[in-house]
Motif scaffolding. Structure first.
Motif, PDB file in Angstrom:
ATOM      1  N   LYS A 196      -3.121  -8.607   2.527  1.00 28.66           N
ATOM      2  CA  LYS A 196      -2.431  -8.376   3.799  1.00 28.66           C
ATOM      3  C   LYS A 196      -1.595  -7.106   3.685  1.00 28.66           C
ATOM      4  CE  LYS A 196      -0.725 -12.424   3.117  1.00 28.66           C
ATOM      5  NZ  LYS A 196      -0.021 -13.722   3.250  1.00 28.66           N
ATOM      6  N   GLU A 197      -1.069  -6.625   4.782  1.00 26.26           N
ATOM      7  CA  GLU A 197      -0.275  -5.401   4.746  1.00 26.26           C
ATOM      8  C   GLU A 197       1.119  -5.688   4.200  1.00 26.26           C
ATOM      9  OE1 GLU A 197       0.887  -3.695   8.449  1.00 26.26           O
ATOM     10  OE2 GLU A 197       0.993  -5.644   9.459  1.00 26.26           O
ATOM     11  N   GLY A 198       1.742  -4.657   3.620  1.00 27.67           N
ATOM     12  CA  GLY A 198       3.084  -4.811   3.094  1.00 27.67           C
ATOM     13  C   GLY A 198       3.539  -3.554   2.387  1.00 27.67           C
ATOM     14  N   VAL A 199       4.785  -3.576   1.921  1.00 25.90           N
ATOM     15  CA  VAL A 199       5.363  -2.487   1.135  1.00 25.90           C
ATOM     16  C   VAL A 199       5.567  -3.003  -0.283  1.00 25.90           C
ATOM     17  CG1 VAL A 199       7.349  -0.963   0.829  1.00 25.90           C
ATOM     18  CG2 VAL A 199       6.482  -1.438   3.129  1.00 25.90           C
ATOM     19  N   VAL A 200       4.990  -2.329  -1.252  1.00 22.20           N
ATOM     20  CA  VAL A 200       4.983  -2.788  -2.634  1.00 22.20           C
ATOM     21  C   VAL A 200       6.405  -2.838  -3.194  1.00 22.20           C
ATOM     22  CG1 VAL A 200       4.154  -2.321  -4.973  1.00 22.20           C
ATOM     23  CG2 VAL A 200       2.658  -1.898  -2.993  1.00 22.20           C
ATOM     24  N   SER A 201       6.772  -3.985  -3.779  1.00 26.70           N
ATOM     25  CA  SER A 201       8.085  -4.150  -4.410  1.00 26.70           C
ATOM     26  C   SER A 201       8.003  -3.910  -5.908  1.00 26.70           C
ATOM     27  CB  SER A 201       8.628  -5.562  -4.151  1.00 26.70           C
ATOM     28  OG  SER A 201       8.827  -5.786  -2.778  1.00 26.70           O
ATOM     29  N   TYR A 202       7.031  -4.498  -6.553  1.00 26.48           N
ATOM     30  CA  TYR A 202       6.791  -4.193  -7.960  1.00 26.48           C
ATOM     31  C   TYR A 202       5.344  -4.519  -8.323  1.00 26.48           C
ATOM     32  CZ  TYR A 202       7.294  -9.167  -9.217  1.00 26.48           C
ATOM     33  OH  TYR A 202       7.139 -10.515  -9.320  1.00 26.48           O
ATOM     34  N   VAL A 214       5.531   1.385  -6.546  1.00 26.19           N
ATOM     35  CA  VAL A 214       6.608   0.764  -5.774  1.00 26.19           C
ATOM     36  C   VAL A 214       6.914   1.612  -4.537  1.00 26.19           C
ATOM     37  CG1 VAL A 214       9.029   0.060  -5.826  1.00 26.19           C
ATOM     38  CG2 VAL A 214       7.546  -0.371  -7.797  1.00 26.19           C
ATOM     39  N   ASN A 215       7.164   0.918  -3.416  1.00 22.94           N
ATOM     40  CA  ASN A 215       7.493   1.485  -2.103  1.00 22.94           C
ATOM     41  C   ASN A 215       6.283   2.052  -1.362  1.00 22.94           C
ATOM     42  OD1 ASN A 215      10.231   0.843  -2.315  1.00 22.94           O
ATOM     43  ND2 ASN A 215      10.684   2.756  -3.389  1.00 22.94           N
ATOM     44  N   ASP A 216       5.067   1.925  -1.934  1.00 27.14           N
ATOM     45  CA  ASP A 216       3.869   2.319  -1.195  1.00 27.14           C
ATOM     46  C   ASP A 216       3.585   1.298  -0.093  1.00 27.14           C
ATOM     47  OD1 ASP A 216       3.495   4.539  -2.703  1.00 27.14           O
ATOM     48  OD2 ASP A 216       1.755   3.792  -3.833  1.00 27.14           O
ATOM     49  N   TYR A 217       3.153   1.792   1.057  1.00 24.67           N
ATOM     50  CA  TYR A 217       2.724   0.909   2.140  1.00 24.67           C
ATOM     51  C   TYR A 217       1.214   0.709   2.016  1.00 24.67           C
ATOM     52  CZ  TYR A 217       1.246  -0.644   6.754  1.00 24.67           C
ATOM     53  OH  TYR A 217       0.658  -1.345   7.785  1.00 24.67           O
ATOM     54  N   VAL A 218       0.780  -0.530   2.056  1.00 22.77           N
ATOM     55  CA  VAL A 218      -0.653  -0.829   1.945  1.00 22.77           C
ATOM     56  C   VAL A 218      -1.071  -1.715   3.114  1.00 22.77           C
ATOM     57  CG1 VAL A 218      -0.712  -0.635  -0.581  1.00 22.77           C
ATOM     58  CG2 VAL A 218      -0.213  -2.849   0.466  1.00 22.77           C
ATOM     59  N   GLY A 243      -3.533  -9.137 -12.661  1.00 19.36           N
ATOM     60  CA  GLY A 243      -2.118  -8.818 -12.535  1.00 19.36           C
ATOM     61  C   GLY A 243      -1.572  -9.269 -11.196  1.00 19.36           C
ATOM     62  N   GLU A 244      -0.350  -8.818 -10.895  1.00 21.53           N
ATOM     63  CA  GLU A 244       0.317  -9.162  -9.644  1.00 21.53           C
ATOM     64  C   GLU A 244       0.821  -7.898  -8.970  1.00 21.53           C
ATOM     65  OE1 GLU A 244       3.480 -11.915 -10.086  1.00 21.53           O
ATOM     66  OE2 GLU A 244       2.178 -13.605 -10.552  1.00 21.53           O
ATOM     67  N   VAL A 245       0.658  -7.853  -7.663  1.00 23.91           N
ATOM     68  CA  VAL A 245       1.272  -6.795  -6.859  1.00 23.91           C
ATOM     69  C   VAL A 245       2.092  -7.507  -5.791  1.00 23.91           C
ATOM     70  CG1 VAL A 245       0.905  -4.828  -5.337  1.00 23.91           C
ATOM     71  CG2 VAL A 245      -0.635  -5.217  -7.281  1.00 23.91           C
ATOM     72  N   VAL A 246       3.405  -7.504  -6.005  1.00 23.68           N
ATOM     73  CA  VAL A 246       4.312  -8.184  -5.084  1.00 23.68           C
ATOM     74  C   VAL A 246       4.783  -7.194  -4.038  1.00 23.68           C
ATOM     75  CG1 VAL A 246       6.499  -9.420  -4.861  1.00 23.68           C
ATOM     76  CG2 VAL A 246       5.013  -9.843  -6.829  1.00 23.68           C
ATOM     77  N   ALA A 247       4.686  -7.616  -2.784  1.00 22.90           N
ATOM     78  CA  ALA A 247       5.054  -6.715  -1.685  1.00 22.90           C
ATOM     79  C   ALA A 247       5.869  -7.460  -0.644  1.00 22.90           C
ATOM     80  CB  ALA A 247       3.794  -6.131  -1.048  1.00 22.90           C
ATOM     81  N   LYS A 248       6.600  -6.669   0.160  1.00 26.78           N
ATOM     82  CA  LYS A 248       7.324  -7.227   1.291  1.00 26.78           C
ATOM     83  C   LYS A 248       6.356  -7.304   2.476  1.00 26.78           C
ATOM     84  CE  LYS A 248      11.773  -5.317  -0.151  1.00 26.78           C
ATOM     85  NZ  LYS A 248      12.831  -4.318   0.152  1.00 26.78           N
TER      86      LYS A 248
END
Length: 395
Positions: A196-202, A214-218, A243-248
Motif C-alpha cells: 500500500k502507499e506510505g512514507v517509509v519510517s525505517y 527513510v522518508n521516501d514516499y512509495v 526483511g521489513e519496510v515500516v511506513a506511515k
C-alpha cells in the motif's frame, strides 16, 4: 376367554361356596354380570370358582341365608403389592437397591481421550479435573458436553477441534491437535514490494538490496527490496528478499457514538437450583423459593438419567441464575468523542498486522444529532507494508 385376560393385573380370587344349591348361586352371580370362571364341583353342597378381586364385595351382598362364601386363594398383581407393602423391610431393601443402581448408572466411570499424544492428554485430563469432570463424578453435576468442549478449546491453545460425547457412564473425547503450518517458501528468488502507499519510517533488510530509504514516499506495487544482489546486470545473483519496510499509512474511518449508553453487567453472584423433570412436570429438590436477584441471566443444563445403559425419561435440570445489573450512562459530547476515537482505532487495528500502531489522529468531521455523535477520523498508522513477490527470470 377374553373376559379373563388381564385378570392377573386386576387381581382375582378363588372362593368356596357352601350350602344348598351352590351352582344356582354362581349362576345368579353370572346373571348379575359378575364374571365367574373355573367352576369346580367339590361336593354336593359346595362349589369352587374364580372371580375378580373387585367383585368380592358385590358377591357378598348377593349371599342369602343358608349359604357361606370363603375366599380360599388370592392371585394377581394387587395381591402381590399388598403383601409387599406389609413387608416394609423388603420394600426398603428394593428401594435402596434401585437408588444405588440409579446412582451408579449416572456416575462417570471412564474418560477416553483419543487423537492426541500423551503430554496433551495429561493437559486435557488436568483441565477436565478443574471442571469437575473425573471418574466418580455425577453426570448431572457437571456441564453439558458442548460447554466442556468450548472450555477445552478456550483453555488449551494446542487444540484445533474437540468433540465431547457422553455414552452412558463413559465420557468420550475426540481431539484434533493444532499443527504448526510453516510459512510457505516461494519457489525461487523474490522481491519485496509495497502492499500500500506510505512514507517509509525505517528499513530492516536481512536479505536483498534495498531500493528505498527513510522518508521516501512509495505507492502500492513499488519495489522496496530487490532480490538481485549483483551489480553486474549481465550476471544477476538472485535471492529471496527478506526483511521489513515500516511506513506511515493513512486511513479514513467513521464511527457513531450514542450520548446515552446502557450496559448489562454480571455481578459475579449466582444461585443454583436443581430440578427433576418428568415430561412437563418439574420437581425442585435443591434451591427452593424465588431468586433474591432483581435481574438474572439464567443458564440451563439438562442431563438425562440412565438406568444401566438405558436412558430414562427423567432429566436432572441445573439452573444457574447469575445476578445482572443495568447501568445507564449519560455522556457529554467531549466524552462521546473520546470513546469514538478509541473505538475507531481499535476496530481498525483489528484489521491490520498485529505490530501496527496508531501514530496520530485527526477529526475531519464532527456532527451531533438524534442523541448521537458522528465522527470521521483521519488516522496515521505505522505498519510493515512489504510483501513478497516472485522474480520472473524470463523478463
Amino acid at each position: 376367554m377374553k373376559q379373563i385376560q388381564g385378570s392377573f393385573l386386576t387381581g382375582y380370587v378363588t372362593i368356596l361356596v357352601e350350602g344348598n344349591n351352590p351352582e344356582l348361586f354362581l349362576q345368579y352371580c353370572a346373571d348379575q354380570e359378575i364374571l365367574v370362571w373355573n367352576i369346580t364341583k367339590v361336593s354336593s353342597t359346595s362349589c369352587e370358582a374364580s372371580i375378580r378381586l373387585g367383585d368380592v364385595h358385590q358377591v357378598d351382598e348377593l349371599i342369602h341365608e343358608g349359604l357361606t362364601i370363603t375366599v380360599t386363594h388370592q392371585y394377581g398383581l394387587p395381591v402381590m403389592i399388598k403383601k409387599l407393602i406389609g413387608r416394609k423391610e423388603f420394600l426398603f431393601s428394593i428401594g435402596i437397591c434401585l437408588l444405588l443402581i440409579l446412582y451408579l448408572s449416572n456416575i462417570i466411570w471412564d474418560i477416553k481421550i483419543n487423537g492426541v499424544p500423551k503430554d496433551i492428554e495429561k493437559k486435557i485430563t488436568k483441565q477436565l479435573n478443574t471442571y469437575g469432570v473425573h471418574t466418580g463424578a455425577l453426570g448431572f453435576s457437571i456441564g453439558s458436553p458442548s460447554e466442556i468442549q468450548q472450555k477445552l478449546l478456550h483453555d488449551i491453545p494446542e487444540l484445533l477441534w474437540v468433540g465431547v460425547e457422553k455414552k452412558g457412564t463413559t465420557f468420550q473425547i475426540e481431539v484434533v491437535e493444532k499443527t504448526i503450518v510453516e510459512k510457505k517458501e516461494i519457489n525461487g528468488p523474490s522481491n519485496l514490494v509495497a502492499a500500500k502507499e506510505g512514507v517509509v519510517s525505517y528499513v530492516y533488510i536481512s536479505k536483498g538490496m534495498p531500493n528505498v530509504k527513510v522518508n521516501d514516499y512509495v505507492e502500492a506495487g513499488d519495489l522496496l527490496v530487490s532480490g538481485n544482489i549483483s551489480e553486474d546486470k549481465e550476471k544477476p545473483v538472485l535471492v529471496e528478499a527478506d526483511g521489513e519496510v515500516v511506513a506511515k499509512t493513512w486511513y479514513e474511518v467513521s464511527v457513531t457514538i450514542p450520548l446515552k449508553a446502557e450496559y448489562q453487567e454480571l455481578t459475579g453472584e449466582k444461585e443454583k437450583k436443581l430440578y427433576m423433570e418428568l415430561g412437563d412436570v418439574q420437581v425442585p429438590f435443591w434451591g427452593f423459593g424465588s431468586s433474591e436477584f432483581e435481574h438474572v441471566q439464567t443458564d440451563i443444563n439438562r442431563t438425562p438419567l440412565h438406568f444401566f445403559k438405558w436412558e430414562l425419561p427423567i432429566n436432572i435440570i441445573e439452573s444457574i441464575q447469575h445476578e445482572k445489573t443495568y447501568r445507564k450512562e449519560q455522556r457529554s459530547k467531549k466524552e462521546a468523542i473520546k470513546v469514538g476515537k478509541e473505538q475507531a482505532k481499535n476496530e481498525l487495528l483489528l484489521r491490520l498486522d498485529k505490530n501496527a500502531k496508531v501514530i496520530s489522529e485527526k477529526v475531519l468531521h464532527e456532527s451531533t444529532g438524534n442523541g448521537k455523535v458522528k465522527l470521521i477520523l483521519y488516522l496515521t498508522i505505522e505498519e510493515n507494508i512489504a510483501k513478497s513477490v516472485p522474480i520472473n527470470q524470463g523478463d
